[in-house]
Each structure stands twice: as C-alpha cells, then as structure tokens.
Design a protein around this motif. Sequence first.
Motif, PDB file in Angstrom:
ATOM      1  N   ARG A 174       0.993  13.688   1.164  1.00 31.12           N
ATOM      2  CA  ARG A 174      -0.222  14.501   1.036  1.00 31.12           C
ATOM      3  C   ARG A 174      -0.033  15.884   1.647  1.00 31.12           C
ATOM      4  NH1 ARG A 174      -4.421  12.023  -1.142  1.00 31.12           N
ATOM      5  NH2 ARG A 174      -4.487   9.752  -1.202  1.00 31.12           N
ATOM      6  N   ARG A 175       0.792  15.979   2.682  1.00 30.60           N
ATOM      7  CA  ARG A 175       1.075  17.307   3.255  1.00 30.60           C
ATOM      8  C   ARG A 175       1.827  18.185   2.251  1.00 30.60           C
ATOM      9  NH1 ARG A 175       2.431  14.345   8.003  1.00 30.60           N
ATOM     10  NH2 ARG A 175       4.659  14.699   7.602  1.00 30.60           N
ATOM     11  N   LEU A 176       2.605  17.546   1.394  1.00 28.74           N
ATOM     12  CA  LEU A 176       3.368  18.300   0.411  1.00 28.74           C
ATOM     13  C   LEU A 176       2.507  18.823  -0.737  1.00 28.74           C
ATOM     14  CD1 LEU A 176       6.581  16.082   0.103  1.00 28.74           C
ATOM     15  CD2 LEU A 176       6.444  18.366   1.085  1.00 28.74           C
ATOM     16  N   LEU A 177       1.315  18.260  -0.912  1.00 23.87           N
ATOM     17  CA  LEU A 177       0.470  18.679  -2.019  1.00 23.87           C
ATOM     18  C   LEU A 177       0.063  20.148  -1.932  1.00 23.87           C
ATOM     19  CD1 LEU A 177      -1.880  15.564  -2.372  1.00 23.87           C
ATOM     20  CD2 LEU A 177      -0.082  16.274  -3.957  1.00 23.87           C
ATOM     21  N   SER A 178       0.038  20.683  -0.732  1.00 24.86           N
ATOM     22  CA  SER A 178      -0.385  22.078  -0.569  1.00 24.86           C
ATOM     23  C   SER A 178       0.693  23.077  -0.967  1.00 24.86           C
ATOM     24  CB  SER A 178      -0.788  22.330   0.891  1.00 24.86           C
ATOM     25  OG  SER A 178       0.287  22.025   1.762  1.00 24.86           O
ATOM     26  N   ASP A 179       1.917  22.597  -1.171  1.00 27.66           N
ATOM     27  CA  ASP A 179       3.023  23.478  -1.537  1.00 27.66           C
ATOM     28  C   ASP A 179       3.241  23.377  -3.052  1.00 27.66           C
ATOM     29  OD1 ASP A 179       5.468  24.769  -1.967  1.00 27.66           O
ATOM     30  OD2 ASP A 179       6.191  24.237   0.027  1.00 27.66           O
ATOM     31  N   ASP A 180       3.125  24.496  -3.742  1.00 25.34           N
ATOM     32  CA  ASP A 180       3.274  24.493  -5.193  1.00 25.34           C
ATOM     33  C   ASP A 180       4.639  23.998  -5.631  1.00 25.34           C
ATOM     34  OD1 ASP A 180       0.732  25.482  -5.389  1.00 25.34           O
ATOM     35  OD2 ASP A 180       1.359  27.587  -5.558  1.00 25.34           O
ATOM     36  N   ARG A 181       5.661  24.322  -4.850  1.00 30.00           N
ATOM     37  CA  ARG A 181       7.016  23.927  -5.225  1.00 30.00           C
ATOM     38  C   ARG A 181       7.215  22.424  -5.116  1.00 30.00           C
ATOM     39  NH1 ARG A 181      10.084  27.585  -1.019  1.00 30.00           N
ATOM     40  NH2 ARG A 181       8.395  26.646   0.192  1.00 30.00           N
ATOM     41  N   ALA A 182       6.514  21.772  -4.200  1.00 29.25           N
ATOM     42  CA  ALA A 182       6.734  20.352  -3.945  1.00 29.25           C
ATOM     43  C   ALA A 182       5.586  19.473  -4.449  1.00 29.25           C
ATOM     44  CB  ALA A 182       6.932  20.114  -2.442  1.00 29.25           C
ATOM     45  N   ARG A 183       4.634  20.063  -5.180  1.00 32.71           N
ATOM     46  CA  ARG A 183       3.457  19.276  -5.591  1.00 32.71           C
ATOM     47  C   ARG A 183       3.857  18.125  -6.528  1.00 32.71           C
ATOM     48  NH1 ARG A 183       0.090  23.207  -7.027  1.00 32.71           N
ATOM     49  NH2 ARG A 183      -0.768  23.272  -4.926  1.00 32.71           N
ATOM     50  N   PHE A 184       4.740  18.378  -7.471  1.00 33.20           N
ATOM     51  CA  PHE A 184       5.142  17.313  -8.389  1.00 33.20           C
ATOM     52  C   PHE A 184       5.820  16.171  -7.634  1.00 33.20           C
ATOM     53  CE2 PHE A 184       8.433  15.327 -10.996  1.00 33.20           C
ATOM     54  CZ  PHE A 184       7.671  14.842 -12.053  1.00 33.20           C
ATOM     55  N   VAL A 185       6.678  16.526  -6.698  1.00 30.92           N
ATOM     56  CA  VAL A 185       7.359  15.499  -5.900  1.00 30.92           C
ATOM     57  C   VAL A 185       6.339  14.677  -5.113  1.00 30.92           C
ATOM     58  CG1 VAL A 185       9.045  15.094  -4.081  1.00 30.92           C
ATOM     59  CG2 VAL A 185       9.426  16.897  -5.762  1.00 30.92           C
ATOM     60  N   ALA A 186       5.318  15.354  -4.586  1.00 25.46           N
ATOM     61  CA  ALA A 186       4.295  14.653  -3.811  1.00 25.46           C
ATOM     62  C   ALA A 186       3.503  13.691  -4.698  1.00 25.46           C
ATOM     63  CB  ALA A 186       3.364  15.666  -3.152  1.00 25.46           C
ATOM     64  N   VAL A 187       3.106  14.158  -5.876  1.00 28.66           N
ATOM     65  CA  VAL A 187       2.340  13.286  -6.788  1.00 28.66           C
ATOM     66  C   VAL A 187       3.189  12.104  -7.230  1.00 28.66           C
ATOM     67  CG1 VAL A 187       1.175  13.197  -9.013  1.00 28.66           C
ATOM     68  CG2 VAL A 187       0.879  15.182  -7.550  1.00 28.66           C
ATOM     69  N   ARG A 188       4.446  12.366  -7.511  1.00 29.25           N
ATOM     70  CA  ARG A 188       5.347  11.283  -7.922  1.00 29.25           C
ATOM     71  C   ARG A 188       5.521  10.255  -6.803  1.00 29.25           C
ATOM     72  NH1 ARG A 188      11.029  10.840  -7.639  1.00 29.25           N
ATOM     73  NH2 ARG A 188      11.941   9.535  -9.297  1.00 29.25           N
ATOM     74  N   GLY A 189       5.646  10.738  -5.562  1.00 31.25           N
ATOM     75  CA  GLY A 189       5.775   9.810  -4.438  1.00 31.25           C
ATOM     76  C   GLY A 189       4.516   8.984  -4.240  1.00 31.25           C
ATOM     77  N   LEU A 190       3.342   9.615  -4.332  1.00 28.77           N
ATOM     78  CA  LEU A 190       2.087   8.869  -4.211  1.00 28.77           C
ATOM     79  C   LEU A 190       1.943   7.858  -5.340  1.00 28.77           C
ATOM     80  CD1 LEU A 190      -0.300  11.817  -3.258  1.00 28.77           C
ATOM     81  CD2 LEU A 190       0.432   9.940  -1.756  1.00 28.77           C
ATOM     82  N   LEU A 191       2.421   8.232  -6.524  1.00 28.25           N
ATOM     83  CA  LEU A 191       2.370   7.314  -7.664  1.00 28.25           C
ATOM     84  C   LEU A 191       3.187   6.057  -7.388  1.00 28.25           C
ATOM     85  CD1 LEU A 191       1.894   6.516 -10.635  1.00 28.25           C
ATOM     86  CD2 LEU A 191       3.744   8.066 -11.265  1.00 28.25           C
ATOM     87  N   LYS A 192       4.368   6.233  -6.839  1.00 24.62           N
ATOM     88  CA  LYS A 192       5.201   5.070  -6.525  1.00 24.62           C
ATOM     89  C   LYS A 192       4.544   4.187  -5.470  1.00 24.62           C
ATOM     90  CE  LYS A 192       9.726   6.978  -7.738  1.00 24.62           C
ATOM     91  NZ  LYS A 192      11.091   7.275  -7.249  1.00 24.62           N
ATOM     92  N   LEU A 193       3.896   4.811  -4.492  1.00 23.14           N
ATOM     93  CA  LEU A 193       3.213   4.021  -3.457  1.00 23.14           C
ATOM     94  C   LEU A 193       2.073   3.207  -4.072  1.00 23.14           C
ATOM     95  CD1 LEU A 193       3.006   6.594  -0.514  1.00 23.14           C
ATOM     96  CD2 LEU A 193       4.465   4.572  -0.653  1.00 23.14           C
ATOM     97  N   LYS A 194       1.324   3.797  -4.990  1.00 17.60           N
ATOM     98  CA  LYS A 194       0.220   3.072  -5.623  1.00 17.60           C
ATOM     99  C   LYS A 194       0.733   1.936  -6.506  1.00 17.60           C
ATOM    100  CE  LYS A 194      -2.934   5.512  -3.703  1.00 17.60           C
ATOM    101  NZ  LYS A 194      -3.766   4.907  -2.640  1.00 17.60           N
ATOM    102  N   LEU A 195       1.866   2.156  -7.165  1.00 15.56           N
ATOM    103  CA  LEU A 195       2.438   1.084  -7.978  1.00 15.56           C
ATOM    104  C   LEU A 195       2.903  -0.076  -7.110  1.00 15.56           C
ATOM    105  CD1 LEU A 195       4.522   3.047 -10.648  1.00 15.56           C
ATOM    106  CD2 LEU A 195       2.417   1.746 -11.009  1.00 15.56           C
ATOM    107  N   GLU A 196       3.500   0.242  -5.953  1.00 11.04           N
ATOM    108  CA  GLU A 196       3.923  -0.811  -5.033  1.00 11.04           C
ATOM    109  C   GLU A 196       2.723  -1.589  -4.498  1.00 11.04           C
ATOM    110  OE1 GLU A 196       6.178   1.070  -2.006  1.00 11.04           O
ATOM    111  OE2 GLU A 196       7.907   1.508  -3.305  1.00 11.04           O
ATOM    112  N   ALA A 197       1.592  -0.895  -4.329  1.00  9.37           N
ATOM    113  CA  ALA A 197       0.385  -1.559  -3.833  1.00  9.37           C
ATOM    114  C   ALA A 197      -0.382  -2.272  -4.942  1.00  9.37           C
ATOM    115  CB  ALA A 197      -0.524  -0.538  -3.154  1.00  9.37           C
ATOM    116  N   GLY A 198       0.029  -2.093  -6.200  1.00 11.10           N
ATOM    117  CA  GLY A 198      -0.651  -2.748  -7.317  1.00 11.10           C
ATOM    118  C   GLY A 198      -1.893  -2.030  -7.799  1.00 11.10           C
ATOM    119  N   ASP A 199      -2.096  -0.817  -7.359  1.00  8.78           N
ATOM    120  CA  ASP A 199      -3.270  -0.042  -7.783  1.00  8.78           C
ATOM    121  C   ASP A 199      -2.907   0.734  -9.046  1.00  8.78           C
ATOM    122  OD1 ASP A 199      -5.591   1.377  -8.029  1.00  8.78           O
ATOM    123  OD2 ASP A 199      -5.480   2.382  -6.087  1.00  8.78           O
ATOM    124  N   THR A 200      -2.913   0.055 -10.193  1.00 11.79           N
ATOM    125  CA  THR A 200      -2.483   0.680 -11.439  1.00 11.79           C
ATOM    126  C   THR A 200      -3.493   1.705 -11.948  1.00 11.79           C
ATOM    127  OG1 THR A 200      -3.442  -1.188 -12.654  1.00 11.79           O
ATOM    128  CG2 THR A 200      -1.098  -1.300 -12.122  1.00 11.79           C
TER     129      THR A 200
END
Length: 520
Positions: free
Chosen positions: A153-179
Amino acid sequence: MPWTLIKAILFFTILALLAWVAAALSSAQGGIRIAMMGKEITLAPLQAVIASVVAVFGLWLMARIIGLVLAIGRFFAGDDTALSRYFSSNRERRGLNALSEAMIALASGENRVAMARAEKAQRLLDRPELTSLIEAEAAQAAGDSARAEAAYRRLLSDDRARFVAVRGLLKLKLEAGDTETALKLAEKALALKPRHNEMQDLLLQLQTGAEDWHGARATLSAKLKAGALPKDVWKRRDALFALQEAKVLLDGESSIEAREAAIAANKASPDLIPAAAMAARSYFAEGKSKLAQRVLKTAWEAQPHPELAAAFAEIEPSESPQARLRRFEVLTDIHPDHEETRMLLAELNIAAEDFPTARRALGDLVTTRPVVRVLTIMAAIERGMGADDAVVRGWLARALSAPRGLQWVCGSCNSIHAAWVPVCPHCGGFDTLSWSEAPDAGTASPTGTEMLPLIVGSPTPAARVVEPTDTAEPETAPAPPEAEAETGAEDEPEPVKPAASPFVSTEPVTPEELARRGAF
C-alpha cells in the motif's frame, strides 16, 4: 533472552581483555623513542598505543576536513549540490549496503533478515520504491500478509511502482481466497498496463470463475489487440463466451438478447455443437425454420451429435414418425456410415414401428461398437419384434457393464460431464471438453454383472441367433431424445407389438435406470 546474555558476556570479556592489555602495557619495560628536529621524545608502551590511535583519528579527521573544504570550494564554484552530496555520501553508502544485504537475504530465503535490512535501508536512503518492494516480497514469503499488504500500500503512492503494488495486493487476495476483490484489482492492474499478458490471463480466469461472460469477452478482445492470441483461437473462445452469455440471458428470461447472443456464438464458431443447437432454437422461436435447419445441417457436417438431432426434431414437433424419417434424411444422408447416424436411423424406425429396418440400420454396431446405447436399442428392437423376455433381458444385462460410449470428457482431468460447459469444474480447464470416449469407459462389475446373461437369459438363444444384417446399409448415428418422445406418443396404432418401448432413447441408459424400468 539467550542472545542478550551472550552479548553481555562478550561485552564484559572484551572489556576485561582490554584492561589486561592496558595493564600489561603499563608494566612493560622499555618504550619508543622519537627523535626529530633536535628534539627527542620517549613514550612508554601504553603511551605509544594511545598515540597511535590518536594519530589514526587525526589522519581521518584531516581527510574529512579536506573533503569538506573541497566541497565548499565546489559549492562556491557553482555546484549547488556539492555540500549535500558530501554530508549524505556516507549515509547513502550505508543505505546501499543495507539494500544489497536485503536483496541477498531475500534471494537466499532469509526473509526475516531481508525485512530488517530493508527497514534499515529505508531509513538511510528514503527510497520506498526499492525498500518497500523488498520488504513486501520478504513478508509475503515469510507468511506475514499484514506486513506485506502495508508495504504494497505504501507503493501505491508512487506512479512508477503502482502496477507492482496492485499486482502484489492481487496475489495476497488470491492467497486469502478473496476472489471478488482480486477481480477488481486485476481490472485495475490491466487498466494500468493493458498489454500485460500475465494479467490478461489472470483476469480472464477470474472472470470465467465469476461467470462474468461479458467482461471475459472484453478481456479476450484485449488479448487479440495485444497480439497475444491468434485470431482463430479468439473466434473459438469468443463463441464460447457468447454461448454462456446467451445461457445466462435465457435463465434471466431475456429472450431477445439471448437469441442474439446464441446466433452470434454460432456465427463465430459454426462447428460448436451447443451453440448450433441454441442458435437453431433461437431461429425456430423467431419462425425461421429454414435457417434453423441450415445451422443444424452445418454443425452435423462437422460432427454428428445427439443434441443436434434433438434440436432438429423440435423444428416440427407434431409430425408423424414416417414424416420425421423423411425430414431427417437431410441429416442422415450427410454421414451415412457414422455410428451416430446409424443409431439415429434405428431409433427413428423404432418410433415408426419398423423394427426390421431399425435392425438393418443398426448394422454391425452390436459387435463392433457394443456401447450402452447400442445394446439398449437392440433390446428395444427385440422386444418390438416379439422376442422372449429372456432375450430382451440378456441385451439389457450386457448393457449394464458395457462402455458408455461418447460423452463430454475433459481433456485435462478426464472427468465426464452430462452437458457441455466452457470451464471444467474439476480442474478449472477452459475449453477442454470434447465429445469423445472416456479412457476408462467401461462399467466396473465387482458383483459379477457379466454373469447376468446366464441368469436372466442370453441375447442370442439357440433358436434365434441375432446376426448383423445388411451391413452395406448406411451406418447410422444417434437420435434425439425429443424425436422418440414426440413421435412415439403421436401415432398410436393398434399395439400388436410393444413398439412404444421405454428403451428407445438417445441418452445412455444407466444400470439404475434399467432397474427402475423393470428390466429384471
């Protein structure tokens, strides 16, 4: 606690060692004599050690002063960042060292060490796009989801790293089963990088799992535009999604939209059997019988199938069995030797009570292709021709342990499905179902089902051996369930023979169904 004790012991050990060295030096004899410029200085051993330390410190301090003087000179010469670089060079060097240690620890699997070094690097460098990413990756590998999510979430504020941050959060939600949340994050990530192939596939998988067929078609089009999908594969899969979209619309009673979606699916992939059947029914609902017949004929040319024959029968639901036989010639003349055509002709002739012709149409399938459906059709023919109950039961007994024949089988996990679906619910494979025979299609017989013909009767008694006749006749294939149901109930001549046999069906008959029908 043990580590604290060890550190305390080491501290006092080093302190005692230094005290011993100082005492030894102070009691030692001799010293160091320095003679320079007519002067002479004599230093005791302890004084010499202290002087050496002071000299080293003095040299280091002198180097720092010289560096500061040079930085001030560059600053006055026009280099505005000379002083800031001078004061931050050491800090940056230590931060880069900590960052390197964090990356090495992460690569070697020391996740806790990596997180600690990343925190230190963050304090020294103030580069969250680097340190937070390493911290998040290390926390995720260590199973600390909360810390990993905070770092992403700290990375979301950086335009260069926003995609990486969203992708990382996506993987965490998939691991938690929150499809559900993962689906929204995948859409956001794809909006940031529309040509990202991995994210396209992941979003497509999530959309199919959520049965968002409209969104899946849009994602599929994005893959085509990005050049990640051949056009022929896109047409096939888009037809599958359009077909599922039509089914959903039918369930919601949106008939007009459903008909349009079904017709679109058939146009995109004319050989797709479920799409052809649904499109034909859509045309028939609009009163376009000729278009419905054309669609089914095209699909039958690609692959004869019972569902196509069932839809073809629905076009004229009130016709007589003889009229139905004549109308079905449009299909049966296409692949006359195909097993589906031969079984279809046999069942249509059974409905018309022409049992000898039904037997000739079946041909040698009893011996070359003894599947459940062929054997039950043969039982119906025998009953219609007035054979003994023992003969009929003998055919049905063989059907109990016979292979089931062609079915919808998943090519990935070999699971069998009663109806076609785009995504296999067992393995999650997309477009893996095919109309084929399962690898292990026979029915297990732990109770000796294969001995039943000896108990209930043989299908070929000595008095009347049934042999394939007229094998030169067209080998025919499956008949629609609706065809027999409708034609059998339509004309009811005098039941001299048991023509309205319950065993005439286009669907494989299970042993439980045979028992329910009173076969034994």
